[in-house]
Design an enzyme around this catalytic site. Sequence first.
Site, PDB file in Angstrom:
ATOM      1  N   ASP A   1       0.849  -1.197   0.000  1.00 21.63           N
ATOM      2  CA  ASP A   1       0.000   0.000   0.000  1.00 21.63           C
ATOM      3  C   ASP A   1       0.881   1.242   0.000  1.00 21.63           C
ATOM      4  O   ASP A   1       1.824   1.307   0.778  1.00 21.63           O
ATOM      5  CB  ASP A   1      -0.812   0.060   1.304  1.00 21.63           C
ATOM      6  CG  ASP A   1      -2.031  -0.808   1.212  1.00 21.63           C
ATOM      7  OD1 ASP A   1      -2.204  -1.445   0.177  1.00 21.63           O
ATOM      8  OD2 ASP A   1      -2.794  -0.833   2.192  1.00 21.63           O
TER       9      ASP A   1
ATOM     10  N   SER B   1       5.193   3.985  10.644  1.00 21.01           N
ATOM     11  CA  SER B   1       5.388   2.823   9.788  1.00 21.01           C
ATOM     12  C   SER B   1       4.042   2.137   9.563  1.00 21.01           C
ATOM     13  O   SER B   1       3.140   2.216  10.392  1.00 21.01           O
ATOM     14  CB  SER B   1       6.369   1.851  10.430  1.00 21.01           C
ATOM     15  OG  SER B   1       5.696   1.123  11.438  1.00 21.01           O
ATOM     16  N   LYS B   2       3.953   1.457   8.404  1.00 21.39           N
ATOM     17  CA  LYS B   2       2.685   0.828   8.038  1.00 21.39           C
ATOM     18  C   LYS B   2       2.341  -0.312   8.988  1.00 21.39           C
ATOM     19  O   LYS B   2       1.193  -0.667   9.152  1.00 21.39           O
ATOM     20  CB  LYS B   2       2.757   0.322   6.597  1.00 21.39           C
ATOM     21  CG  LYS B   2       2.681   1.454   5.590  1.00 21.39           C
ATOM     22  CD  LYS B   2       2.451   0.944   4.190  1.00 21.39           C
ATOM     23  CE  LYS B   2       3.761   0.631   3.522  1.00 21.39           C
ATOM     24  NZ  LYS B   2       3.621   0.185   2.140  1.00 21.39           N
ATOM     25  N   ARG B   3       3.377  -0.884   9.595  1.00 17.43           N
ATOM     26  CA  ARG B   3       3.124  -1.988  10.516  1.00 17.43           C
ATOM     27  C   ARG B   3       2.423  -1.511  11.786  1.00 17.43           C
ATOM     28  O   ARG B   3       1.577  -2.173  12.333  1.00 17.43           O
ATOM     29  CB  ARG B   3       4.446  -2.672  10.884  1.00 17.43           C
ATOM     30  CG  ARG B   3       4.617  -4.037  10.257  1.00 17.43           C
ATOM     31  CD  ARG B   3       5.925  -4.688  10.635  1.00 17.43           C
ATOM     32  NE  ARG B   3       7.044  -3.750  10.684  1.00 17.43           N
ATOM     33  CZ  ARG B   3       7.663  -3.387  11.814  1.00 17.43           C
ATOM     34  NH1 ARG B   3       7.275  -3.885  12.965  1.00 17.43           N
ATOM     35  NH2 ARG B   3       8.671  -2.540  11.781  1.00 17.43           N
ATOM     36  N   LYS B   4       2.817  -0.322  12.247  1.00 20.45           N
ATOM     37  CA  LYS B   4       2.325   0.134  13.554  1.00 20.45           C
ATOM     38  C   LYS B   4       1.172   1.119  13.481  1.00 20.45           C
ATOM     39  O   LYS B   4       0.421   1.263  14.441  1.00 20.45           O
ATOM     40  CB  LYS B   4       3.491   0.781  14.325  1.00 20.45           C
ATOM     41  CG  LYS B   4       4.466  -0.241  14.857  1.00 20.45           C
ATOM     42  CD  LYS B   4       5.211   0.313  16.074  1.00 20.45           C
ATOM     43  CE  LYS B   4       6.696   0.223  15.906  1.00 20.45           C
ATOM     44  NZ  LYS B   4       7.446   1.415  16.156  1.00 20.45           N
TER      45      LYS B   4
END
Length: 509
Positions: A20, A256-259
């Site tokens: 994304d 970040s996209k993870r968090k």
Amino acid sequence: MSASPTSAPRLRVAPSPTGDPHVGTAYMSLFNLAFARQQGGSFVLRIEDTDRARFRADSEQQVFDTLHWLGLSWDEGPDVGGPYAPYRQSERLKTYRPYVERLLDEGRAYHCWCSQDRLAEMRDKQQKLKLPTGYDRLCHGKTREEREVLPGFTETPVVRMLIPEDVELQFDDLIRGRVSAPRPDDQVILKADGFPTYHLAVVVDDHEMGITHVVRGEEWISSTPKHVLLYRWLGLEAPRFAHMPLLRNTDKSKISKRKNPAARLTWFQEQGYLPEALVNFLALLAYPPKQDAEGNDVEVFSFEEFAKDFDWGKVNPVGPIFDLKKLEWLNGVYIRELEVGELATRLLPYLEREEILPESPSLGELARLRAVTELIQTRMALLTEAAALVRPFYLADDELEIADDARAQLKENAGEVLATATRVLGDIDDHGTGVLGSESGWSAPVIEAALREAIVDGLGIKPKFAFGPLRTAVSGQRISPPLFESMEILGKTSTLARLHRLHDELSQG
Ligand code: GLU
């Protein structure tokens, strides 16, 4: 081919299609584009897809779609073409080879056959001994035959830069002035799979595409000395650099996209943010607002206003906090500024998503949406909030569900209020309904006057309690768009049916 120094600036954004699109891609595009537009220059979109392990096929299209959605459009790119095509690095592999050969021939670069295992062991050892980490140059100066007989050998070599001891570690940055970077190690420039690494590709492409200003995230500061070296070794003129401050979470960590879901650009669409609000917000993250004549901050501005007197010297180099509360406030401001018909159009996809409206609504449904939108325009900070407010207007009368909190607030006199309202509203002439602004027949002012007279004056019930049961009957909710206007839009038949329904339910219960 490259642009001459006197030609108009050429800027670029160079996202990697690895998932994304990151909100940072929009943020970088915005600042690049603002300067390009102000200077009458060009803005290029280049896809940096040389990292084949992290490549995701649908990601490139998402980059196009989200940047288009934000109105951050490019003059040249993989989809629109341009004089420096192709704009995808994977399609430019032939371009890089001669540059690598030249660096090898001139002793600026060397082959390295070290296996991943050997490199990992070397790093472990360096870390344990608290030595600076970096390649130990085992392969440097060796032929393949010489290296082959040593441990940790692989068949296909990579190519590394030979970073000199006296490498220049400072460069000038348009935002930060003179910047010092840590000493790099012998960076890989060509991978075993034949793809260039970012460092080589970015230099070659920026040169070949005539890029005059490289504007990117501050995480690349430590790479810039390597790039400057490559420019020098290859006899190329380096562009100017501007390293934008990284976006940070409220706890100051990097987004970040993870968090953080808000790291994904598509998240803002899903959540009902307006693109113009997001663009304004991203600009404010790193750029000070202007002041009005009274010295107040002007925080709401368009892209054109932002670009008009954009100045690198004003960009704040300190990592801005990504404060979604501020964005929500801005979004509400932009929602209220939209023309009603335009807002209704923007709501359509969200209402379709919630199955409140079909994909191609009828003219009647659209006219009703416009009328309802006028009622709710000041009651939303996000486009997604419209669904709950709009839904009652599209439900059949017997499908409307009464929310628990709306039911809980009904007092003992609710039945009497409903019965009285039904009686007086039944007497209103039902001609020319559904057009807000009318003051006769079934219209908000007539409805209001009749209800006040009968319930507030007639029954002696305070307005606060008089209209609650009616609101509940009509919308099923405790908080809803203005009551009398809602009744007008629903029409007489529907309004009465809903009043009856709740009345019946209460008298049975
Ligand atoms: N592909 C790099 C990125 O996605 C580009 C960095 C640069 O602009 O040089 O961050």
